[in-house]
Enzyme design. Structure first.
Site, short mmCIF file in Angstrom:
data_model
loop_
_atom_site.label_atom_id
_atom_site.label_comp_id
_atom_site.label_asym_id
_atom_site.label_seq_id
_atom_site.Cartn_x
_atom_site.Cartn_y
_atom_site.Cartn_z
N GLY A 1 -13.64 -66.38 1.12
CA GLY A 1 -12.17 -66.01 0.50
C GLY A 1 -12.03 -66.97 -1.00
O GLY A 1 -10.84 -67.02 -1.98
N SER A 2 -12.80 -66.19 -1.40
CA SER A 2 -12.99 -66.15 -3.14
C SER A 2 -12.27 -65.20 -4.26
O SER A 2 -11.47 -65.98 -5.07
CB SER A 2 -14.52 -66.06 -3.74
OG SER A 2 -15.20 -64.90 -3.78
N SER B 1 0.74 -1.41 0.15
CA SER B 1 0.28 0.01 0.08
C SER B 1 0.94 0.98 0.30
O SER B 1 1.81 1.71 0.14
CB SER B 1 -0.70 -0.10 1.12
OG SER B 1 -1.65 -1.02 1.55
N HIS C 1 -2.59 0.36 -6.08
CA HIS C 1 -3.26 1.22 -5.77
C HIS C 1 -4.95 0.24 -6.72
O HIS C 1 -4.67 -0.25 -7.84
CB HIS C 1 -3.50 2.01 -6.68
CG HIS C 1 -2.28 3.10 -5.95
ND1 HIS C 1 -0.89 3.90 -6.24
CD2 HIS C 1 -2.76 4.24 -5.16
CE1 HIS C 1 -1.06 4.24 -5.16
NE2 HIS C 1 -1.83 5.53 -4.88
N SER D 1 -23.06 -61.83 0.90
CA SER D 1 -24.66 -60.89 0.27
C SER D 1 -25.06 -62.48 -0.10
O SER D 1 -24.63 -62.66 -1.81
CB SER D 1 -24.83 -59.74 -0.56
OG SER D 1 -23.24 -59.73 -1.80
N GLY E 1 6.43 1.43 2.18
CA GLY E 1 7.98 0.74 2.09
C GLY E 1 7.84 -0.37 0.58
O GLY E 1 9.44 -0.51 1.20
N LYS E 2 7.25 -1.09 -0.23
CA LYS E 2 8.14 -1.41 -1.09
C LYS E 2 8.97 -1.51 -1.80
O LYS E 2 9.88 -2.02 -2.46
CB LYS E 2 6.63 -1.33 -1.67
CG LYS E 2 6.26 -2.65 -2.77
CD LYS E 2 5.62 -3.07 -3.82
CE LYS E 2 5.59 -1.33 -4.38
NZ LYS E 2 4.76 -1.56 -6.35
#
Lengths: 299, 602
Positions: free
Chosen positions: B437-438, B15, B95, B508, B19-20
């Site tokens: 186990g299949s 800004s 700005h 299942s 001091g940039k």
């Protein structure tokens, strides 16, 4: 993406810009001075479109005050590289009354080039002219875009530059306007030389140390040629010098150097503490010399 | 031979008066990036304008107007380097009125440095800068608290500011956010560690720049190659010139040219170094395809199984840059990496106040305003989400009346349309049934790993694991077993609806249970029967369960003391008695691909 060296990334970036330029414009010229930067751009153009020939031709704006070596190199380069070459002469602009020769001390045709260049752009109906300018050269060039818009007067408006976000280049323009395209924007002088070494690109001998009659002018050495008139008390001396830039003989200064080949030049540049443009009398005229000339349509 | 140092792109913003420029001057000076004649020129100008000492800030302001007003108007680029890295510094204006120039500099940055005044604290502008860097997804953000000399280098002040800003920035997304105290004027903690601030745990600014992990920056692995230019040196070669935005491709791989759907094989790859086997992100390349397909400038080459979205409508956050305010339904030219289409802003969802982040109602966006919009294009184009890919997720709008860039945009949402749905977002439930186990779990694991490797979002639901957690309240009574299936199917449906491939592995045993699961999930359900003879599974008995069941230590064990109803019409049956595991895996992988393609037309 970041695993590559800076030079490889800069090379890819320049090729990207050159391809965008070819894709977005119809008539494109590569502004060729016979200097190292435009030689590197020409090399990159060959890589960018291989195995096809690059869809651009070379345009040289000849001030008539070039070193003989530059013109010889230019013609040899055109022969071997396969590029077509157009030459336009500042002398023609002067003869037709469009350009008026500078008077006073250190007269130079450097800024007159802009007039000849803009006429050539109009005559050749160019919509883009590729240049080898770099952002590190000078503080107003540090502001350049890759696709830099020029209004219908050929002028640069630095306060109204188009945003250039990501790598998306906007080439839309009105009739009579054109663009300057700068693929080497992010390169430094050292990058150019390292690339020349890496790719084994041939450059004019003016860049390497040789003996020449020179006179001191300000902080630089000017070659004692028929293009400069000696002022009273000036006595040309034989010195071992080289040129860091190759341009109009009236304003291209030499530096005292023993760097005889590319390796030497790279070593020299690593220790040098003056900018490349410090050898250009045209840039030493004022703080805004470059910005002012660019506004008027300069390279 | 070539200098191996990588190039890192840094952008700064600040800004007024924080001091940039002094910071940049200091950084360049300490890195020996200011040549004697530049220094002399700055010293001369400082003297002429009556300043004390040499104003390093003058190094960066390159335009006459900038020097006279002592502000930054347009972005300037400066190279500097250290022993480890090359840097390209984009000094951007702070700005609000020059926001578009800030965007220009920030859009390609690897690192953003935001400068804050330690004495005054963050300004409204600071928050706007932070918002913009977050919007642009700059990978690393450093907030440099400057002028620490004015607060006597006190740690308390620094910590308080960091805390204040961290909480204020909480609503923003940053991949990597750091803070550093410094005094640009005296050079404390800029290029060397500060003796005034021994309490500082972090690195000095230059050390930070040298060490931030940019080499392996988060790079999407999706292959994206926007075609720039078609090179035709003769009748036989049709070279697609471009630069891969992300990912890698090899000769022999198949690609699709988007927004179309045609596939072709990569025949050759040419780079500046000659013919190559592969092409990776960032490399300049010329790709030749083995098949004649419709492809040209603006096409995007992708892998068939990892596409961008093809759409003619998407949502985006845009920053307005044009002098004329945005207009709904006005025609703009949309520019992508290399593509280009007519478009209109169909809707302005809301404007975003960049300082408060509040959403505001508005009918248009004026210069430097930011908002969320819906963009419609005249033809389908390819897009990615910006968060995923900075190249293929970004675009600009050009005002056809002025030829100026009117807006820069970042794609936030691209709804998949039915016939253009990206296959990677097609949810599917793959239900593996079979005896214990299949080989269900092994198959599920291989399949999941392979799909994930292609970037397909994939989830696994394993019967045993679910029983250990979600379903631990359930026993082995019939109704508990049914409930186990029901819950699993419900979760699978939710995940599939969100685009996941869900691989369920449960015994299942009953046809009715499997039908229930199919009913819950709907059309995106496929049943895979992993069959294996009882003899084989008893012989394998990896978990020792069959032995226990035979002894009667486990009751109602499927296959021994409870029935297994083999599916009569499974979508796929794999006989693991006969097929080695890798063969079964290949079959199921191919099956899943076919099924997902089928779903595209549902």
């Amino acid at each position: 993406m970041k695993l590559r060296s800076a030079l490889e990334e800069l090379e890819a970036e320049a090729i990207y810009v050159l391809r965008e330029c070819a894709a977005q414009f119809d008539r494109v010229a590569l502004l060729f001075s016979g200097g190292k930067d435009s030689i590197v751009v020409a090399h990159l153009a060959k890589l960018a479109f291989a195995p096809a020939p690059p869809p651009v031709f070379l345009l040289h704006i000849d001030t008539g005050h070039n070193f003989e070596e530059t013109i010889k190199f230019r013609d040899r380069f055109t022969q071997s590289s396969g590029f077509a070459l157009e030459v336009r002469h500042v002398q023609d602009s002067i003869d037709s009354g469009k350009a008026i020769e500078e008077v006073g001390s250190n007269p130079s045709r450097n800024s007159l080039q802009s007039i000849t260049l803009l006429d050539a752009i109009k005559e050749l109906r160019l919509d883009a002219a590729i240049g080898g300018a770099r952002r590190d050269e000078e503080k107003s060039r540090a502001k350049e875009r890759f696709f830099s818009h020029r209004n219908s007067f050929g002028q640069w408006e630095p306060r109204l530059q188009r945003p250039e976000v990501w790598q998306i280049f906007n080439s839309f323009k009105h009739h009579g306007e054109h663009f300057r395209v700068f693929p080497l924007n992010n390169w430094t002088e050292l990058d150019v030389w390292e690339y020349i070494r890496w790719q084994q690109i041939e450059v004019p001998d003016l860049y390497f140390a040789h003996q020449r009659m020179v006179v001191p002018r300000g902080s630089v050495w000017l070659a004692a040629s028929k293009f400069i008139s000696l002022v009273k008390g000036e006595e040309p001396e034989l010195k071992t010098i080289r040129f860091r830039t190759v341009g109009d003989a009236t304003c291209t200064g030499a530096v005292l150097s023993e760097a005889a080949n590319v390796d030497d030049v790279i070593e020299e540049l690593k220790t040098v503490n003056l900018t490349e443009r410090s050898t250009r009398a045209d840039d030493q005229r004022s703080e805004s010399a470059m910005e002012d000339r660019k506004r008027e349509g300069y390279f | 031979m070539v200098d191996p140092r990588p190039l890192v792109r840094v952008a700064t913003a600040g800004s007024v008066d924080d001091g940039k420029s002094t910071f940049i001057g200091r950084l360049l000076y300490d890195c020996d990036a200011i040549m004697d004649d530049q220094y002399e020129s700055v010293a001369r100008t400082s003297r002429q304008s009556g300043e004390e000492g040499v104003n390093l800030a003058l190094i960066t302001d390159g335009l006459r107007a900038e020097r006279s007003q002592k502000i930054t108007i347009d972005v300037a680029y400066r190279p500097f380097s250290t022993a480890r890295r090359r840097f390209l510094l984009a000094d951007t204006p702070g700005h609000a009125q020059y926001t578009r120039n800030m965007f220009t500099g920030m859009s390609t940055a690897d690192i953003a440095i935001l400068i804050v005044d330690a004495e005054k604290g963050p300004s409204a502008q600071t928050y706007r800068h932070a918002f913009l860097t977050s919007l642009l997804r700059v990978p690393h953000v450093l907030i440099a608290i400057n002028k620490m000399d004015l607060v006597s280098y006190q740690q308390d002040d620094f910590d308080a500011l960091c805390g204040q800003m961290r909480s204020a920035l909480g609503g923003l997304e940053f991949a990597d956010l750091s803070f550093a105290p410094m005094s640009a004027l005296s050079g404390e903690n800029v290029a060397t560690d500060s003796s005034m601030m021994p309490w500082n745990r972090g690195a000095n600014v230059l050390t930070y720049l040298e060490n931030v992990e940019t080499e392996f920056r988060q790079e999407p692995f999706d292959f994206r190659f926007p075609v720039q230019f078609v090179i035709r040196p003769n009748r036989t070669l049709r070279g697609l010139a471009g630069q891969a935005a992300s990912g890698t491709i090899r000769v022999g791989e198949e690609v699709v040219a988007m927004p179309g759907n045609q596939a072709a094989t990569i025949a050759s790859i040419r780079t500046p170094r000659g013919m190559a086997k592969k092409c990776s992100a960032g490399e300049a390349a010329v790709i030749e395809l083995a098949d004649e397909i419709d492809v040209g400038r603006g096409s995007l080459l992708v892998r068939p199984k990892n596409r961008a979205t093809s759409t003619s409508s998407f949502e985006a956050t845009i920053c307005w840059m044009g002098d004329n305010p945005s207009k709904i339904a006005k025609k703009y030219r949309l520019l992508q990496a290399t593509g280009n289409a007519q478009c209109e802003i169909a809707e302005l969802v809301h404007r975003i106040n960049p300082e408060t982040l509040h959403r505001e109602d508005s009918t248009s966006l004026s210069i430097n305003e930011i908002g969320k919009v819906v963009v419609n294009t005249s033809v389908p184009i390819w897009v990615d989400i910006f968060a995923r890919n900075r190249v293929t997720g970004s675009f600009t709008l050009v005002d056809a009346d002025t030829n100026e860039v009117a807006a820069a945009g970042m794609v936030t949402k691209a709804p998949a349309t039915i016939d253009d749905r990206s296959p990677k977002n097609l949810g599917l439930v793959v239900w593996l049934t079979g005896l214990s186990g299949s080989g269900k779990s092994t198959l599920a694991e291989l399949l999941a790993a392979s799909l994930r490797g292609q970037g397909v979002p994939t989830a696994r639901l394993d019967g045993d694991l679910l029983r250990a957690g979600l379903n631990r309240d359930l026993g082995f009574k019939q109704e508990d077993r049914d409930e186990n299936i029901r819950r699993t199917a419900e979760i699978a449906r939710v995940l599939a609806d969100q685009g996941q491939v869900v691989i369920c592995s449960l015994i299942s045993p009953l046809a009715a249970q499997r039908q229930m699961a199919r009913d819950i999930v709907g059309g995106a359900f496929v049943e895979v029967f992993v069959s294996c003879s009882l003899e084989t599974v008893m012989e394998r008995d990896t978990k020792g369960l069959y032995a226990k069941a035979v002894k009667g230590e486990i009751l109602e064990f499927t296959g021994i003391s409870a029935p297994y109803e083999s599916p009569l019409n499974p979508d796929l049956a794999l006989d693991t008695d006969r097929l080695p595991p890798m063969e079964s895996f290949r079959e199921i992988l191919e099956f899943v691909e076919v099924e997902r393609q089928r779903l595209r037309f549902l």
